[in-house]
Scaffold this active site. Structure first.
Site, PDB file in Angstrom:
ATOM      1  N   TYR A 183      75.418 -56.929  49.078  1.00  0.00           N
ATOM      2  CA  TYR A 183      74.139 -57.204  49.729  1.00  0.00           C
ATOM      3  C   TYR A 183      73.408 -55.954  50.232  1.00  0.00           C
ATOM      4  CZ  TYR A 183      75.686 -62.098  50.092  1.00  0.00           C
ATOM      5  OH  TYR A 183      76.108 -63.362  49.826  1.00  0.00           O
ATOM      6  N   TYR A 238      74.926 -61.552  40.934  1.00  0.00           N
ATOM      7  CA  TYR A 238      75.507 -61.596  42.279  1.00  0.00           C
ATOM      8  C   TYR A 238      76.902 -60.976  42.295  1.00  0.00           C
ATOM      9  CZ  TYR A 238      77.525 -63.292  46.607  1.00  0.00           C
ATOM     10  OH  TYR A 238      78.141 -63.347  47.830  1.00  0.00           O
ATOM     11  N   LYS A 294      75.353 -62.828  59.826  1.00  0.00           N
ATOM     12  CA  LYS A 294      75.657 -64.239  60.077  1.00  0.00           C
ATOM     13  C   LYS A 294      75.885 -64.523  61.557  1.00  0.00           C
ATOM     14  CE  LYS A 294      75.148 -64.761  55.703  1.00  0.00           C
ATOM     15  NZ  LYS A 294      75.207 -63.402  55.158  1.00  0.00           N
TER      16      LYS A 294
HETATM   17  C1  LIG Z   1      74.660 -63.118  53.751  1.00  0.00           C
HETATM   18  C2  LIG Z   1      74.337 -61.675  53.691  1.00  0.00           C
HETATM   19  C3  LIG Z   1      73.034 -61.215  53.389  1.00  0.00           C
HETATM   20  C4  LIG Z   1      71.934 -62.119  52.954  1.00  0.00           C
HETATM   21  O1  LIG Z   1      71.378 -62.862  53.994  1.00  0.00           O
HETATM   22  P1  LIG Z   1      70.764 -64.277  53.651  1.00  0.00           P
HETATM   23  O2  LIG Z   1      70.350 -64.823  54.944  1.00  0.00           O
HETATM   24  O3  LIG Z   1      71.865 -65.051  52.989  1.00  0.00           O
HETATM   25  O4  LIG Z   1      69.626 -64.068  52.711  1.00  0.00           O
HETATM   26  C5  LIG Z   1      72.786 -59.867  53.439  1.00  0.00           C
HETATM   27  N1  LIG Z   1      73.768 -58.988  53.740  1.00  0.00           N
HETATM   28  C6  LIG Z   1      75.028 -59.385  54.009  1.00  0.00           C
HETATM   29  C7  LIG Z   1      76.035 -58.335  54.289  1.00  0.00           C
HETATM   30  C8  LIG Z   1      75.361 -60.734  53.992  1.00  0.00           C
HETATM   31  O5  LIG Z   1      76.613 -61.103  54.245  1.00  0.00           O
END
Ligand SMILES: *Cc1c(COP(=O)(O)O)cnc(C)c1O
Length: 347
Positions: free
Chosen positions: A301, A275, A62
């Site tokens: 993720y 999720y 992010k």
């Molecule tokens: C938000 C996030 C993602 C996914 O990225 P997107 O742009 O939302 O598809 C992947 N890994 C982590 C650790 C995240 O926080």
């Protein structure tokens, strides 16, 4: 210079100077080899781009998006960042930290998206850090249109005399996706400068901004590196369409023609039950990366993305001579919210 070399090392560049931007990110992030993981899997050359080391509040993907989003917020003289995410959102934690860095307030809506969590799920990990950064938050039940909820709250805050800047979930809009267009440029520059080319880029895909920004960025500079998104949430078709829609909007912002849907690659075989619910393959990926490479993945993720890469290697998806780059998108702060599950699965 022969033709192949010209093709694999494109010289076109994206001009990011025309967009407002706030420096938040340590970049370029390192690219490292993972020889002990490659050896264990008997697979292709595996590499990792350490976007878990972007430098803001334990890092993660992010940060790159927020350079452009916070840049725009400052341009609009905002005094507050308003956003939303799941309870253990890495995005919210990074927004909360960025707000501190630029002297803004932060308010977040946290969706109770993941069922049956530990007692401390709403206080530890990312939530603990949100509080440390002084962000305020309110909870929402699962299943609402969270961006609409957050925009409604932003409107209330506006009516009360604040000047909030709204950031959608995951920072995934064309402004945020510019951060990953710049990452595409960074990867192409790395290959040009070191002679180290890649055949595949693999990462977890959720709110789509990361994959959309990467595809848009590579397309804009004429680089054809395939980008494989491993879905952490949605079925393949829905995720492909969502990534494609944001890719097109991001290319429009960059003033570049669009790409066909066939350019968007998604594998949905590693989502598990949904999720935020780690599958067996998720826990295996966490353990393997920790014990073979000393790298921390997260259960929501990056470990699902890595489980996808491991699964593809085992299925013989890659050629033995391929060089596969995994994008580590961060998230290890959420490990603490999964302590019981980790302790039960490891060993
Ligand atoms: C938000 C996030 C993602 C996914 O990225 P997107 O742009 O939302 O598809 C992947 N890994 C982590 C650790 C995240 O926080």
């Amino acid at each position: 210079m022969d033709v192949t070399e010209t093709l694999s090392h494109p010289t076109a560049r994206i001009d990011f100077d025309r967009f407002a931007r706030m420096k938040l990110c340590h970049q370029p992030t390192p690219i490292e080899a993972m020889p002990r993981l490659s050896e264990l899997l008997g697979g292709p050359g595996l590499f990792i781009k350490r976007d878990d080391c972007t430098g803001l509040a334990t890092g993660g993907n992010k940060t790159r998006k927020l350079e452009f989003l916070v840049g725009e917020a400052m341009q609009q003289n905002a005094d507050m960042l308003v956003t939303q995410g799941a309870v253990q959102s890495n995005h919210v934690r990074q927004v909360a930290a960025a707000a501190c860095k630029v002297g803004m307030k932060c308010h977040a809506l946290l969706e109770r998206r993941v069922p049956d969590r530990n007692a401390d799920y709403e206080t530890t990990g990312n939530v603990l850090l949100d509080n440390l950064f002084g962000a305020t938050h309110e909870f929402r039940p699962a299943g609402l249109d969270m961006n609409a909820e957050a925009e409604a709250v932003a409107q209330i805050l506006r009516d009360q005399g604040n000047n909030p800047y709204f950031i959608p979930g995951g920072g995934s809009n064309p402004t945020g996706a510019l951060g990953y267009a710049s990452c595409a440029q960074e990867i192409a520059d790395y290959s040009r400068d070191t002679g180290q080319d890649f055949d595949w880029l693999v990462m977890g895909t959720g709110s789509t901004g990361t994959q959309a920004g990467l595809v848009a960025g590579f397309h804009a500079i004429g680089h054809n590196l395939p980008v494989m998104g491993v879905s952490v949430r949605q079925p393949r078709e829905r995720q492909m369409n969502a990534v494609h829609a944001l890719t097109q909007k991001t290319l429009e912002k960059l003033g570049v023609d669009g790409v066909p849907l066939s350019r968007i690659l998604v594998d949905d075989g590693y989502v598990g039950e949904g999720y935020g619910i780690p599958a067996e393959s998720t826990m295996e990926a966490i353990s393997l990366l920790a014990r073979r490479e000393g790298i921390l993945l997260d259960p929501v993720y990056s470990a699902k993305g890595m489980a996808g890469l491991i699964g593809m290697v085992r299925q013989g998806f890659f050629k033995p001579t391929d060089r596969v780059l995994f994008l580590h998108t961060g998230g290890a702060t959420a490990l603490y919210a999964y302590q019981e599950q980790l302790l039960a699965t490891l060993n």
